[in-house]
Design a protein around this motif. Structure first.
Motif, PDB file in Angstrom:
ATOM      1  N   PRO A   1       0.933  -1.206   0.023  1.00  0.00           N
ATOM      2  CA  PRO A   1       0.079   0.084  -0.016  1.00  0.00           C
ATOM      3  C   PRO A   1       0.993   1.226  -0.004  1.00  0.00           C
ATOM      4  CG  PRO A   1      -0.175  -0.910   1.933  1.00  0.00           C
ATOM      5  CD  PRO A   1       0.693  -1.990   1.163  1.00  0.00           C
TER       6      PRO A   1
ATOM      7  N   HIS B   1       0.139  11.902   3.940  1.00  0.00           N
ATOM      8  CA  HIS B   1       0.432  10.400   3.894  1.00  0.00           C
ATOM      9  C   HIS B   1       0.258   9.705   2.658  1.00  0.00           C
ATOM     10  CE1 HIS B   1      -0.989   6.483   5.549  1.00  0.00           C
ATOM     11  NE2 HIS B   1      -0.810   7.177   6.776  1.00  0.00           N
ATOM     12  N   PRO B   2       1.385   8.460   2.650  1.00  0.00           N
ATOM     13  CA  PRO B   2       1.238   7.966   1.426  1.00  0.00           C
ATOM     14  C   PRO B   2       0.005   7.481   0.741  1.00  0.00           C
ATOM     15  CG  PRO B   2       2.829   7.021   3.054  1.00  0.00           C
ATOM     16  CD  PRO B   2       1.911   8.006   3.695  1.00  0.00           C
ATOM     17  N   LEU B   3      -1.087   7.142   1.500  1.00  0.00           N
ATOM     18  CA  LEU B   3      -2.199   6.583   1.043  1.00  0.00           C
ATOM     19  C   LEU B   3      -3.132   7.741   0.460  1.00  0.00           C
ATOM     20  CD1 LEU B   3      -3.586   4.420   3.941  1.00  0.00           C
ATOM     21  CD2 LEU B   3      -2.713   3.760   1.552  1.00  0.00           C
TER      22      LEU B   3
ATOM     23  N   GLU C   1      -1.405   7.795  -3.015  1.00  0.00           N
ATOM     24  CA  GLU C   1      -2.146   6.784  -3.564  1.00  0.00           C
ATOM     25  C   GLU C   1      -3.370   7.091  -4.173  1.00  0.00           C
ATOM     26  OE1 GLU C   1      -1.859   2.981  -1.568  1.00  0.00           O
ATOM     27  OE2 GLU C   1      -3.292   2.295  -2.956  1.00  0.00           O
ATOM     28  N   ASP C   2      -4.289   7.802  -3.420  1.00  0.00           N
ATOM     29  CA  ASP C   2      -5.488   7.910  -3.653  1.00  0.00           C
ATOM     30  C   ASP C   2      -5.812   9.057  -4.771  1.00  0.00           C
ATOM     31  OD1 ASP C   2      -6.532   6.163  -2.051  1.00  0.00           O
ATOM     32  OD2 ASP C   2      -7.341   7.582  -0.347  1.00  0.00           O
TER      33      ASP C   2
END
Lengths: 347, 347, 347, 347, 347
Positions: free
Chosen positions: E9, E79-81, E84-85
């Motif tokens: 993730p 945040h990395p997520l 990604e999103d």
């Protein structure tokens, strides 16, 4: 289905298909510095890992030896109902917080190319303070990339705790849903083109099958939403704040999957309408052909019938121009009928 | 249906079928050391058990003697409305917490092999501090395994209190639903095959019956969910923490049953669509046969009609090659029609 | 419908049917020792009862004299909007807590045997500390059993307060719903048998009427649920703990009624499906008859037409075995067609 | 629709139809002792009223001069978005509490007799501590009775504050819905009779129009429910306790309107079923006529065709009783066919 | 769809269409006194803006260079997520509060004139204490009016903080939905007229396409509601009270869009009913024509057939008035049939 009518609750009976091969157990034990992997022969070998401060991942492939599950349960202090649920492969996805550990059930979907069907397999995850135990029905390769990441220290997995490992397992199951949905979407598109070009009697069967598969997909994914949400927003001290952020991401994905399923449901039920009205349309066409032919020729046949009568006194029969005249009359009737049908838009 | 219009509330009137045999009462009194079982002749015999510290299970088979229910109610301090509800067998499943005791109503389902129908029977459970009273409409063997477990001290039942006994009763009722659903599922599968192979006019009736049975199943199970949840998450001191875990398991099973019922509903309503479109398809086929035959022969008959006319001046009639030519023409028309229909995909 | 467009709120206009007879008012005043009943001529006679400690039940039959309602309202301190609601007979069932008193509106259902319709009549109940005022549109006998119970001191009614009386009134209204539903259920059963044996064009009209009646039933009962729940779980000091238990019983009954209505809705909409597909089935049958006859005889007629042609050179016409041969050929064609249709399952 | 793509929020653009006439503003200023009414020419004239202790009602007819709205907004301290919402006539009904004032949007419905359509017009109400400003799209007479009540000191309106005035305005809008629904109900009844007596192709169009009108009605009324509830149960100090009771009454009426709309929706969708099945029924009838005629005469025509063949050796042709016998045979076939159809119930 | 099966993730993979052109980044930095705009070449140029007290708007056009997104993310502490999103363009609209910043995802809709389709493009917005970063998939002109307003100091935008800028971006996206819906509404109207005048087989396809587009529209807008509500009523300190009022306005607009979509759904599904019944109606018409013609001429042809029989003893054949009489008889039969059909309303 818990096939245990009459048995006391907590009796461990495996409800899936029996298998001959031995249950395979692997242990991966790691922290940010080191990583140790082992294939377990004797179940007792896993017990020492429980008390080490490192993160321990015990993966159990195959549920057909209840005694193994029972031993694990006893050693890790799992509630008998949890063990029963692990073995009962008809479980709904759910999350239960037992304070000392968290129990999560999810459904792994697998597209069976040969049968053209989507199969569902149960994955149970036990998350303890520093261990994760995962149970699969059969040997699967879906967790391989996670093993890879742990071994190669890729991403943050080695730096985080057992909760992150549990998250990673759930994430990989949910991510796989998208692959399944993509395959499903291709099936829907093929069907749509078929519907437009030439629907056959089998088309309905295909629509019906898609619908049924969607119903079962939905049943697998829908309850997961609540389970993941419970983990992400719950109050368990076993799940750290950093991991909760990642679980919220899984939650978003789950909702995205549900949304897509609902969209497909709407589309498939729209296809049924198209199919039904295409049947009606074709019936209309058949009827038009019959009507045109019958309506043109039945009056003409009547005309021919009149001059086929055998009355002795039918003066027209004697004139030489009668026959061509009647033929012309017939032609006129036929043509005017044809014009009428063209005006109606039937021709 | 409470058939008591005009009667004051709390009047005890049994609404089910009257029966000749005597109401059967059995008492099982146990703790973890001993177990005592007795068939009661005189209702007063059960009263001494109330004040003993052991767990007492009083099972009443048959509701057709309201005076017995009334005596039990008076001795155990039950509210008149509870007694009325026990006798009124059209009750919805529910749970009511009266502080001193908890009153639970559920529906036991029974598949009647002869009639091919699923029957529902009401089971009422009173859970007190150290007693459980269960009421059944008829003699049933569904609780036998529990009696067995108590007698043989199997599982944990003898070690736990009255709340666990009440749970065990509810659990066995809910577990039996799965058996019913399995039978139902077989019926659905048989129907599906019939639908595909050769649907008849009766198929619709069968679909309708399945639908109706599902509606009544749903009515029996749906409210149970809330009732069980109320027990599992409620605040009654009569239900211990350990038993709540087990009740949550029953709750999960109830939801699983409801899910399955909903799935069947979706499937049955999908079958209706298939049935209806199979009727349309068959009509289409009938129409095609008619259209093909009529469209080929009506023009030919017209042709024959022309040369059946009796005009005196029809030169074609005199040539010797006319007749074979007309026959050939007819053949040509027939064949080209057949080719046209084959192109259209009707042949 | 509040037909008061432009009038200030609280204006008292009776919206139901006007009636000639005088509004009938009866007072029953009781406590556990004595009971006094009186038919009131002059409205002022009821006022002294207000301040006595006994329970006073004032029943008003007929709403067509708004001035009477107004006087009662003034004396008992009712809010003008309450009076307006009492007179407006298109009110939804509801419960309103005005601290000094509670206002409840419900719908009494009455099956009109002559018209075959279910009529709804509004019943308004005012519950004060020691009085209950009930308003009915017409003289009804539904409350007679309660009067009887008060007079004969049957059940607990004389021992309890005004809240229990209000409960008893509501209970008798809700209990009567079951009678209505039973009648309705009989209608549904008759219809089902008719559907299976021989559906006519009128059947659809009957289904439609049942559906409409269910819609209006639902509208009468559905909001009652919330109203009764509000009473049973509300915080008003006017309703005692003991009575709340009884109100919860009424609540259960209301939900049971709603459940039954929903079940009937499902059944009636299932009937529509059966009706529609029975029409299609009959059309299918009609078409089959036509197709069989036409498909057998049209080719035969064509054959006869051929030998009815008047060509001079038709050698077959001269042979003596031609005629029987053609007849045999026709028979063969007819029989093979019949066999074909039997194979298709049309015969 | 806020047609302001690219414009900054709060830009005042009127989205309705432009009008030539001047925006009409009237002021009514009253307390329980005196009442003053004035038609305003210059917008500044209304400002002094703001600071007087009397209740001031400013009614603005017409929104096509945004500069007037802007001036009022500036003087009374309204948020720019409120002004934008007042001008944007595609607003949903809503209530917003800005502490200093409350902003309410509702939809006034108007039945256009000529077009046979129901039109919706936006009414915005600003309720301040001692003033109410109401905005209408066009001159309307719906508020006239309220003006009348203020002038003549009828009812309680002059004795109460600005909140009661705002209530009275909302009440009159909601009351008017009942008139609209009554008209609608008449249309539904006419349609129902037409459906039963003789449905035409246009009937479907009428059903469709009713359905569409219901959808738009619902859109106008549904959100109002929440808005009125917000006022009645909200915490604003601008709405007094006494007025809240009246607002709860408006809330009840709104729910009654919504209930009625839902009932009509159910009825109209039931009509569609009847219409569709009446089409099927008529098709059935058409098919029966065709089948009866064809099935009777096609075999007879075949029989006639046989004896119209020209074979030389057809002995029957020579007997004198052949012709009457064949005629009799034909009669027999015809009659037995008719009997068969009568038995089938087709005749 | 997150096409990253097996990847850890937070791995940044762009899921949209790859593009050749460079990712375009512009920075606008402003406060109420000054405004600075710059097109960025090197990503590092934007970093100094982070710590200035002025409001900084960084707009990124194009997501096909994940390394740029990654650098921005690292510098602004995302945040990395989240990253990604941003790259995963199949995201559902959502709002996430990360305390230091707020992450909002929405869908920009764009009507593609050439394809006649509505396309959806993802817009991600990061709102920090004094900066806003917006990410678009392609170069779009939808934010141009906002740039204009900032440059020209129009409206309140320069006087307010970063939260207002984020609001302005969201507002312009939502406002654009109305334009899309207007275009959609035109399509619906065209279709409705077509349905009434002359529905073709393609009409169904058009209805189906509208339905599908509505499903996807709904999917884009529905979740936005919750996201905007979260911002308007959330507790983040990043959004000021003044801006919350504006966000509530966006929320209202979102609900208005959803309402309109639901209305269109109802209308489109109503159209399907009209289409299906128009097919049935046309079939009815076809059948009537066939029936009328066949029913009139088949009996007449039978009559002609009788007198075409070759029996030697048919006395009628010899009379001179037979032929005209038979013709008259035929006329009479034909006319009476026609009268019968006119009475039935088929002619």
């Amino acid at each position: 289905m818990p096939r245990k009518e009459g048995l006391p609750p907590g009796t461990l009976v495996f409800t899936g298909e029996k298998r001959a091969e031995k249950v395979g157990i692997t242990v991966i034990d790691y922290d940010k510095d080191k990583c140790y992997k082992k294939k377990i022969e004797e179940i007792d070998e896993i017990f020492p890992f429980k008390d080490e401060p490192t993160v321990t991942w015990i993966n159990v492939n195959g549920l057909h030896q209840p005694e193994i599950i029972e031993k694990i349960g006893k050693h890790f202090g799992l509630h008998p109902l949890v063990l029963e649920d692990i073995l009962n492969t008809e479980q709904r996805p759910k999350m239960e917080d037992f304070e000392d550990y968290i129990f999560v059930v999810l459904k792994m979907l697998r597209h069976d190319e040969k049968e053209g069907e989507t199969r569902s397999e149960q994955v149970s995850i036990i998350l303890g303070p520093n261990f994760v135990i995962s149970f699969q029905e059969t040997v699967g390769d879906i967790f391989d990339p996670i093993r890879e990441r742990i071994r190669n220290n890729k991403g943050r997995i080695r730096k985080m705790g057992a909760d992150y490992l549990a998250y990673a397992l759930m994430d990989s199951v949910v991510d796989h849903y998208f692959t399944i949905l993509e395959k499903f979407g291709e099936g829907v598109e093929v069907l749509e083109e078929e519907l437009v070009s030439e629907p056959t009697t089998q088309t309905l069967q295909v629509i019906h099958n898609l619908k049924r598969e969607l119903i079962s997909l939905r049943k697998s994914v829908w309850p997961l939403r609540e389970a993941v949400n419970g983990l992400a927003r719950g109050e368990s001290s076993l799940v750290g704040e950093a991991t909760r952020l990642f679980l919220r991401d899984v939650y978003d994905h789950t909702i995205q999957v549900i949304d897509t399923i609902e969209t497909y449901r709407d589309m498939v039920s729209g296809m049924l309408d198209i199919y039904l009205s295409s049947i009606s349309n074709r019936m209309n066409e058949v009827m038009k052909v019959l009507t045109i032919i019958a309506t043109i020729f039945i009056p003409l046949t009547f005309l021919a019938g009149i001059y086929g009568m055998n009355f002795q006194f039918m003066p027209e029969l004697g004139y030489s121009w009668s026959y061509p005249l009647v033929l012309l009359l017939m032609l006129a009737v036929g043509i005017s009928m044809a014009i009428y049908f063209r005006r109606k838009g039937w021709l």
